[in-house]
Design an enzyme around this catalytic site. Structure first.
Site, PDB file in Angstrom:
ATOM      1  N   CYS A  72     -37.515 -89.392 -35.484  1.00  0.00           N
ATOM      2  CA  CYS A  72     -38.540 -88.434 -35.086  1.00  0.00           C
ATOM      3  C   CYS A  72     -38.657 -88.338 -33.569  1.00  0.00           C
ATOM      4  CB  CYS A  72     -39.887 -88.804 -35.702  1.00  0.00           C
ATOM      5  SG  CYS A  72     -41.205 -87.652 -35.257  1.00  0.00           S
ATOM      6  N   GLU A  74     -35.667 -84.787 -41.128  1.00  0.00           N
ATOM      7  CA  GLU A  74     -36.019 -83.984 -39.958  1.00  0.00           C
ATOM      8  C   GLU A  74     -35.443 -82.570 -40.092  1.00  0.00           C
ATOM      9  OE1 GLU A  74     -37.726 -84.336 -36.974  1.00  0.00           O
ATOM     10  OE2 GLU A  74     -38.579 -86.204 -37.712  1.00  0.00           O
TER      11      GLU A  74
END
Length: 220
Positions: A135, A208
């Site tokens: 992240c 993601e």
């Protein structure tokens, strides 16, 4: 080779695909629908709440004071600094900040946060830090690349503040702290553990990707 270099090399094809995502491209071009951006910000705000909980589990599972301080500082950074950019944009877009948590979290978002929380609950802190690493690191990677690719299109670009917030020196240091902590925590792992962590990192990177897909394709 540092673990972070190994993980990056193993997942670079995925990360390069981030830069081709329509959401990212249209942000760089300054043409992204603001309603899509609003929807993304709401979902990312909800994501950050669970993301902070994963770091909180790292704090609980840590025995070393240095590790505990890292997780504590990370939680503060997520809840205060990173959320600030979201809130500024959301206020401008007319969103009621007080009621943000009332929004439904979308299933791609939920799947991602459930993955991280599952790793945090069942694994050790090495597993945990690698689960959250894609992240912060990928956001810096994306924004840094965007700043170069779209350097001639950032003036008067509505999304320039987002790009700047994730490519600035302060955020670079945030990403670096996570990378350095991961390398330090995992410096003596054996090959089996290394492969396990690679699997976690690649899955996180794919989640993601799914988040960016969700942000572009789905509207509230």
């Amino acid at each position: 080779m540092l673990l972070s270099d190994y993980l990056f090399n193993e997942s670079k094809k995925i990360w390069d695909e981030y830069l081709k995502q329509p959401f990212i491209v249209e942000m760089g071009e300054g043409t992204l629908d603001k309603e899509k951006f609003r929807d993304y910000l709401v979902q990312d705000y909800l994501y950050l709440l669970d993301y902070a909980k994963v770091y909180a589990m790292g704090l609980i599972k840590s025995d070393d004071v240095k590790h505990m301080k890292f997780f504590k500082d990370s939680i503060n950074g997520i809840m205060e600094d990173e959320s600030a950019t979201h809130i500024d944009y959301l206020k401008e877009l007319g969103e009621d900040i007080i009621t943000l948590q009332r929004h439904n979290i979308k299933w791609e978002n939920k799947n991602y946060t459930n993955f991280m929380k599952s790793i945090a609950l069942t694994g050790d802190i090495q597993d945990l830090i690698i689960a959250v690493l894609p992240c912060a690191w990928s956001y810096y990677y994306i924004a840094k690349e965007m700043k170069e690719i779209y350097k001639d299109k950032l003036e008067n670009n509505y999304y320039a503040a987002w790009i700047e917030s994730y490519s600035c020196e302060e955020y670079r240091m945030c990403a670096k702290e996570n990378i350095d902590f991961s390398n330090e925590l995992c410096k003596n792992i054996d090959d089996d553990k290394k492969e396990k962590l690679k699997d976690i990192f690649i899955k996180g990177s794919l989640y993601e990707m799914a988040f960016w897909d969700m942000a572009y394709k789905e509207m509230r």
